[in-house]
Scaffold this motif. Structure first.
Motif, PDB file in Angstrom:
ATOM      1  N   ARG A  86      31.805  47.110  33.943  1.00 36.24           N
ATOM      2  CA  ARG A  86      30.639  47.444  34.092  1.00 36.24           C
ATOM      3  C   ARG A  86      30.589  48.812  34.641  1.00 36.24           C
ATOM      4  NH1 ARG A  86      28.338  42.146  36.269  1.00 36.24           N
ATOM      5  NH2 ARG A  86      26.900  40.923  34.376  1.00 36.24           N
ATOM      6  N   ILE A  87      31.606  49.165  35.708  1.00 39.29           N
ATOM      7  CA  ILE A  87      32.122  50.748  36.011  1.00 39.29           C
ATOM      8  C   ILE A  87      32.190  51.382  34.955  1.00 39.29           C
ATOM      9  CG2 ILE A  87      33.385  51.549  37.388  1.00 39.29           C
ATOM     10  CD1 ILE A  87      34.235  48.904  39.095  1.00 39.29           C
ATOM     11  N   ILE A  88      33.327  51.470  34.019  1.00 39.37           N
ATOM     12  CA  ILE A  88      32.988  52.382  32.747  1.00 39.37           C
ATOM     13  C   ILE A  88      32.219  52.975  32.238  1.00 39.37           C
ATOM     14  CG2 ILE A  88      34.205  52.481  30.963  1.00 39.37           C
ATOM     15  CD1 ILE A  88      36.579  50.644  31.166  1.00 39.37           C
ATOM     16  N   TYR A  89      31.172  51.813  31.766  1.00 38.58           N
ATOM     17  CA  TYR A  89      30.143  52.151  31.297  1.00 38.58           C
ATOM     18  C   TYR A  89      29.229  53.003  32.873  1.00 38.58           C
ATOM     19  CZ  TYR A  89      24.633  51.370  29.528  1.00 38.58           C
ATOM     20  OH  TYR A  89      24.078  51.484  28.896  1.00 38.58           O
ATOM     21  N   ARG A  90      28.825  52.459  34.060  1.00 33.51           N
ATOM     22  CA  ARG A  90      28.454  53.913  34.790  1.00 33.51           C
ATOM     23  C   ARG A  90      28.890  55.173  34.529  1.00 33.51           C
ATOM     24  NH1 ARG A  90      27.719  48.744  37.751  1.00 33.51           N
ATOM     25  NH2 ARG A  90      29.667  49.095  39.062  1.00 33.51           N
ATOM     26  N   CYS A  91      29.885  55.470  34.857  1.00 38.93           N
ATOM     27  CA  CYS A  91      30.862  56.552  35.173  1.00 38.93           C
ATOM     28  C   CYS A  91      30.792  57.190  33.714  1.00 38.93           C
ATOM     29  CB  CYS A  91      32.493  56.538  34.840  1.00 38.93           C
ATOM     30  SG  CYS A  91      33.437  55.469  36.449  1.00 38.93           S
ATOM     31  N   VAL A  92      30.522  56.762  32.596  1.00 35.58           N
ATOM     32  CA  VAL A  92      30.624  57.154  31.191  1.00 35.58           C
ATOM     33  C   VAL A  92      28.773  57.637  30.955  1.00 35.58           C
ATOM     34  CG1 VAL A  92      30.362  57.134  28.725  1.00 35.58           C
ATOM     35  CG2 VAL A  92      32.196  56.173  30.020  1.00 35.58           C
ATOM     36  N   ASP A  93      28.277  56.852  31.851  1.00 33.76           N
ATOM     37  CA  ASP A  93      26.260  57.083  31.649  1.00 33.76           C
ATOM     38  C   ASP A  93      25.859  58.217  32.408  1.00 33.76           C
ATOM     39  OD1 ASP A  93      24.156  56.403  30.931  1.00 33.76           O
ATOM     40  OD2 ASP A  93      23.354  55.696  33.136  1.00 33.76           O
ATOM     41  N   ARG A  94      26.754  58.681  33.962  1.00 27.17           N
ATOM     42  CA  ARG A  94      26.477  59.516  34.678  1.00 27.17           C
ATOM     43  C   ARG A  94      27.081  61.072  34.082  1.00 27.17           C
ATOM     44  NH1 ARG A  94      28.680  56.067  39.048  1.00 27.17           N
ATOM     45  NH2 ARG A  94      30.601  56.650  39.133  1.00 27.17           N
ATOM     46  N   SER A  95      28.855  60.604  33.560  1.00 26.48           N
ATOM     47  CA  SER A  95      28.947  61.596  33.387  1.00 26.48           C
ATOM     48  C   SER A  95      28.368  62.001  31.422  1.00 26.48           C
ATOM     49  CB  SER A  95      29.948  61.417  32.364  1.00 26.48           C
ATOM     50  OG  SER A  95      31.598  61.679  33.956  1.00 26.48           O
ATOM     51  N   LEU A  96      27.372  62.293  30.788  1.00 27.98           N
ATOM     52  CA  LEU A  96      27.362  62.777  29.955  1.00 27.98           C
ATOM     53  C   LEU A  96      26.250  63.698  30.046  1.00 27.98           C
ATOM     54  CD1 LEU A  96      27.023  59.450  27.228  1.00 27.98           C
ATOM     55  CD2 LEU A  96      28.772  61.840  27.074  1.00 27.98           C
ATOM     56  N   PRO A  97      25.775  63.175  30.479  1.00 29.45           N
ATOM     57  CA  PRO A  97      24.478  64.459  30.867  1.00 29.45           C
ATOM     58  C   PRO A  97      25.694  65.988  31.254  1.00 29.45           C
ATOM     59  CG  PRO A  97      23.971  63.271  32.672  1.00 29.45           C
ATOM     60  CD  PRO A  97      25.256  62.419  31.808  1.00 29.45           C
ATOM     61  N   LYS A 118      28.020  70.465  16.207  1.00 27.53           N
ATOM     62  CA  LYS A 118      27.041  69.947  16.174  1.00 27.53           C
ATOM     63  C   LYS A 118      26.726  68.372  16.048  1.00 27.53           C
ATOM     64  CE  LYS A 118      25.876  68.586  11.066  1.00 27.53           C
ATOM     65  NZ  LYS A 118      26.005  68.724  10.121  1.00 27.53           N
ATOM     66  N   ALA A 119      27.999  67.720  16.732  1.00 26.98           N
ATOM     67  CA  ALA A 119      28.171  66.212  17.828  1.00 26.98           C
ATOM     68  C   ALA A 119      29.658  66.483  18.678  1.00 26.98           C
ATOM     69  CB  ALA A 119      28.506  65.578  16.599  1.00 26.98           C
ATOM     70  N   GLN A 134      24.897  50.823  23.307  1.00 25.82           N
ATOM     71  CA  GLN A 134      23.876  51.736  24.609  1.00 25.82           C
ATOM     72  C   GLN A 134      23.674  52.687  25.375  1.00 25.82           C
ATOM     73  OE1 GLN A 134      25.693  48.932  23.731  1.00 25.82           O
ATOM     74  NE2 GLN A 134      24.338  46.515  24.452  1.00 25.82           N
ATOM     75  N   LEU A 135      24.808  53.227  25.098  1.00 26.04           N
ATOM     76  CA  LEU A 135      24.873  54.625  25.207  1.00 26.04           C
ATOM     77  C   LEU A 135      24.690  55.582  24.950  1.00 26.04           C
ATOM     78  CD1 LEU A 135      29.068  54.440  27.811  1.00 26.04           C
ATOM     79  CD2 LEU A 135      26.369  54.863  28.290  1.00 26.04           C
ATOM     80  N   GLY A 136      24.065  55.309  23.749  1.00 22.62           N
ATOM     81  CA  GLY A 136      23.510  56.528  21.943  1.00 22.62           C
ATOM     82  C   GLY A 136      25.278  56.728  21.489  1.00 22.62           C
ATOM     83  N   PHE A 137      25.432  55.863  21.587  1.00 22.81           N
ATOM     84  CA  PHE A 137      27.279  56.526  20.338  1.00 22.81           C
ATOM     85  C   PHE A 137      26.997  55.349  18.921  1.00 22.81           C
ATOM     86  CE2 PHE A 137      29.812  57.589  24.261  1.00 22.81           C
ATOM     87  CZ  PHE A 137      29.983  58.899  24.013  1.00 22.81           C
ATOM     88  N   LEU A 184      33.771  56.953  18.764  1.00 19.77           N
ATOM     89  CA  LEU A 184      33.082  56.752  18.893  1.00 19.77           C
ATOM     90  C   LEU A 184      32.159  58.405  18.887  1.00 19.77           C
ATOM     91  CD1 LEU A 184      33.199  55.607  22.401  1.00 19.77           C
ATOM     92  CD2 LEU A 184      32.302  54.496  20.395  1.00 19.77           C
ATOM     93  N   VAL A 185      31.147  58.852  18.211  1.00 21.06           N
ATOM     94  CA  VAL A 185      30.273  60.120  17.840  1.00 21.06           C
ATOM     95  C   VAL A 185      28.770  60.065  17.696  1.00 21.06           C
ATOM     96  CG1 VAL A 185      31.264  60.489  15.965  1.00 21.06           C
ATOM     97  CG2 VAL A 185      29.519  58.751  15.733  1.00 21.06           C
ATOM     98  N   MET A 186      28.279  61.326  18.534  1.00 22.40           N
ATOM     99  CA  MET A 186      26.957  61.720  18.985  1.00 22.40           C
ATOM    100  C   MET A 186      26.360  62.533  18.418  1.00 22.40           C
ATOM    101  SD  MET A 186      25.020  61.241  22.245  1.00 22.40           S
ATOM    102  CE  MET A 186      26.097  59.438  23.292  1.00 22.40           C
ATOM    103  N   SER A 187      25.380  62.679  17.207  1.00 20.57           N
ATOM    104  CA  SER A 187      24.809  63.925  17.335  1.00 20.57           C
ATOM    105  C   SER A 187      24.329  64.110  18.478  1.00 20.57           C
ATOM    106  CB  SER A 187      23.409  63.884  16.540  1.00 20.57           C
ATOM    107  OG  SER A 187      22.373  63.682  17.097  1.00 20.57           O
ATOM    108  N   LYS A 188      24.562  65.978  18.578  1.00 21.26           N
ATOM    109  CA  LYS A 188      24.622  67.385  19.631  1.00 21.26           C
ATOM    110  C   LYS A 188      22.723  66.489  19.776  1.00 21.26           C
ATOM    111  CE  LYS A 188      23.236  71.423  19.429  1.00 21.26           C
ATOM    112  NZ  LYS A 188      23.834  72.890  18.692  1.00 21.26           N
ATOM    113  N   ASN A 189      21.471  65.931  19.197  1.00 20.40           N
ATOM    114  CA  ASN A 189      20.601  66.690  19.132  1.00 20.40           C
ATOM    115  C   ASN A 189      20.523  65.423  19.773  1.00 20.40           C
ATOM    116  OD1 ASN A 189      19.872  68.768  17.875  1.00 20.40           O
ATOM    117  ND2 ASN A 189      19.367  67.427  15.951  1.00 20.40           N
ATOM    118  N   LYS A 190      20.613  64.431  19.659  1.00 20.28           N
ATOM    119  CA  LYS A 190      21.025  62.511  20.213  1.00 20.28           C
ATOM    120  C   LYS A 190      21.384  62.935  21.580  1.00 20.28           C
ATOM    121  CE  LYS A 190      21.413  57.919  19.481  1.00 20.28           C
ATOM    122  NZ  LYS A 190      21.884  56.746  18.559  1.00 20.28           N
ATOM    123  N   LEU A 191      22.181  63.714  22.199  1.00 26.10           N
ATOM    124  CA  LEU A 191      22.922  63.848  23.239  1.00 26.10           C
ATOM    125  C   LEU A 191      21.834  64.231  24.147  1.00 26.10           C
ATOM    126  CD1 LEU A 191      25.389  63.630  25.235  1.00 26.10           C
ATOM    127  CD2 LEU A 191      25.768  65.744  24.093  1.00 26.10           C
TER     128      LEU A 191
END
Length: 184
Positions: A82-93, A109-110, A123-126, A168-175
């Motif tokens: 949960r801590i790692i998840y929150r850290c990643v979620d806060r850092s992706l913006p 592109k991604a 759940q984070l979009g990856f 782990l990949v996420m398109s720029k559009n999705k990000l």
């Protein structure tokens, strides 16, 4: 703690050698990034984006020292997750903002990363994509084993499960859709 202290001393050297860029250190963003020209098999993502050979990506690297400081004294693996998840979620913006402000942002592109800690990433979009080359996958497994063993409460039992590294990949559009903020 000794390993973490030693790692903390050598981390700036590692960062410099790998040409990683810090993202918003003041707000404790746990990612460091670098531009990468993709070399590999085509990756089809869930939003329809395709990553092809020679596409420009942002490679994300976890700032392991900072992350481990936050989970070192937590003994429950679920709480660590949960801590790692929150850290990643806060850092992706911050990663999104980095791309939007980058001179080559329109070409990117991604984002892509490699990890053995991939639970909750969807759940984070990856998109979680297996690494097809067995030699590269083995190299990454050995390379990421120390952080994996340090980050789990019972490393022996976790080692038996043999978690494999994945992309782990996420398109720029999705990000931008999930983590982007309107430009001001």
């Amino acid at each position: 703690m000794y390993l973490l202290s030693t790692w903390n001393v050598f981390d700036p050297i590692y960062c410099s050698l790998r040409r990683l860029t810090y993202i918003d250190r003041a707000n404790q963003n746990i990612f460091r990034v670098k531009l990468l020209t993709y070399r590999g098999k085509e990756i089809a993502m869930s939003d329809g984006t395709r990553i092809r050979n020679k596409d420009l990506l942002v490679k994300i690297h976890l700032y392991n020292v900072q992350l481990l400081r936050q989970v070192l004294h937590v003994t429950n693996n679920v709480q660590k997750g949960r801590i790692i998840y929150r850290c990643v979620d806060r850092s992706l913006p911050g990663v999104c903002q980095f791309i939007q402000n980058h001179p080559r942002g329109n070409e990117i592109k991604a984002i892509i990363g490699i990890t053995m800690l991939n639970r909750g990433c969807r759940q984070l979009g990856f998109d979680v994509v297996p690494i097809s080359n067995p030699l590269y996958r083995g190299f990454k497994w050995i390379n990421q084993l120390p952080i994996h063993l340090i980050s789990v409460s019972n490393p022996i039992n976790r080692f038996k499960k043999r978690h494999l590294p994945t992309y782990l990949v996420m398109s720029k559009n999705k990000l931008e859709k999930i983590y982007g903020h309107p430009s001001t």
